[in-house]
Design a protein around this motif. Sequence first.
Motif, short mmCIF file in Angstrom:
data_model
loop_
_atom_site.label_atom_id
_atom_site.label_comp_id
_atom_site.label_asym_id
_atom_site.label_seq_id
_atom_site.Cartn_x
_atom_site.Cartn_y
_atom_site.Cartn_z
N LEU A 99 34.06 31.34 43.14
CA LEU A 99 32.77 32.02 43.24
C LEU A 99 32.66 33.14 42.20
CD1 LEU A 99 32.36 32.24 47.11
CD2 LEU A 99 31.31 30.60 45.54
N LEU A 100 33.76 33.82 41.93
CA LEU A 100 33.76 34.86 40.91
C LEU A 100 33.51 34.27 39.52
CD1 LEU A 100 34.19 37.78 40.00
CD2 LEU A 100 36.65 37.31 39.90
N LEU A 101 34.10 33.11 39.26
CA LEU A 101 33.89 32.44 37.98
C LEU A 101 32.43 32.02 37.82
CD1 LEU A 101 35.51 31.49 35.48
CD2 LEU A 101 35.80 29.29 36.61
N ILE A 102 31.83 31.51 38.90
CA ILE A 102 30.42 31.13 38.87
C ILE A 102 29.54 32.36 38.64
CG2 ILE A 102 28.52 30.19 40.25
CD1 ILE A 102 30.55 28.37 41.61
N PHE A 103 29.91 33.46 39.27
CA PHE A 103 29.15 34.71 39.09
C PHE A 103 29.21 35.17 37.63
CE2 PHE A 103 29.40 39.35 38.74
CZ PHE A 103 28.11 39.70 39.15
N LEU A 104 30.37 35.09 37.01
CA LEU A 104 30.51 35.54 35.62
C LEU A 104 29.66 34.68 34.68
CD1 LEU A 104 34.35 36.29 35.44
CD2 LEU A 104 32.46 37.92 35.55
N PHE A 105 29.69 33.35 34.87
CA PHE A 105 28.86 32.49 34.03
C PHE A 105 27.37 32.78 34.26
CE2 PHE A 105 32.63 29.87 33.31
CZ PHE A 105 32.43 29.47 32.01
N THR A 106 26.99 33.03 35.50
CA THR A 106 25.60 33.36 35.80
C THR A 106 25.19 34.67 35.14
OG1 THR A 106 25.82 32.27 37.97
CG2 THR A 106 23.93 33.73 37.65
N PHE A 107 26.08 35.65 35.20
CA PHE A 107 25.80 36.96 34.61
C PHE A 107 25.58 36.85 33.11
CE2 PHE A 107 27.46 40.81 32.55
CZ PHE A 107 26.60 41.76 33.08
N PHE A 108 26.47 36.18 32.39
CA PHE A 108 26.33 36.07 30.94
C PHE A 108 25.14 35.19 30.56
CE2 PHE A 108 30.90 37.22 31.15
CZ PHE A 108 30.84 38.36 30.37
#
Length: 259
Positions: free
Chosen positions: A155-164
């Motif tokens: 979920l953290l990895l998905i959040f990072l891709f969403t953020f960028f």
Amino acid sequence: MKFISALLLLLLTFCCRAQPDNDTTSETVNVYAQAQRYNFDSTRSLLTAKGRVFENDIEQLNSKGRNGAVFILMMVMLGTLTYLKTAFNKDIEEIVQSVLNRNLAQQIFRMQSKEVTFSSFVLNANFIVTISLYARFIFVKYFHISTLENLSAILLLIFLFTFFYLIKLGALKLLGLMFEAKDVCNEYIFNFTTICKTLGLALLPALFIFYTSQQRVFDFVFAITAIVVLAHVLVFAWRGLSTGYKLMYRSVYHFFIYV
């Protein structure tokens, strides 16, 4: 005579016990030494005991089970895209055709609405989740990052891709307003998101293969997907430079800012 026979038997028994078999004694000592060396303790790992690494034919590698949360997430994505294909088939066809034909892409860009549609939102979300899981499989398989097995790390990895992803779109919007190049930046965003949506659709089947395949199949499919990703990047770069070329007619300074 019976007394003498008993005495001889007792003497023979004593001699046998006084001279044990050397082979048996040596084997017993070796087994005891091995047990002391590996120090079988149920509270410590044999691989990390006292900071030393031991190699023996007793330990077996315990392969981790497949992450059930990843499978459920991929099935949700597959079900969502199936519904999208049924209800918004025209939108998906236009996206694929936009990648293959630049003139058609420009035509669709001029005709599209400024509002974010449901199909566009789902396809963008599908790309973010797909590329996140794709990166997760690569990190776990080739870099052995075991922390990505946890659902919270995924979920953290998905959040990072969403953020960028959102930061990039927001920065392009801001540049378009600052340098009075709103139409050009919007066209750039259209090409960027179109490539990303198509890439998300192309990589989803590979995720299921990554989830179930062995090493050889994994390597083969990874090589194919790497070519697919590279092809999308090249198409996006060519579209981006073609769009940025329009700024040269206005100002070379604007062109370099855009690039």
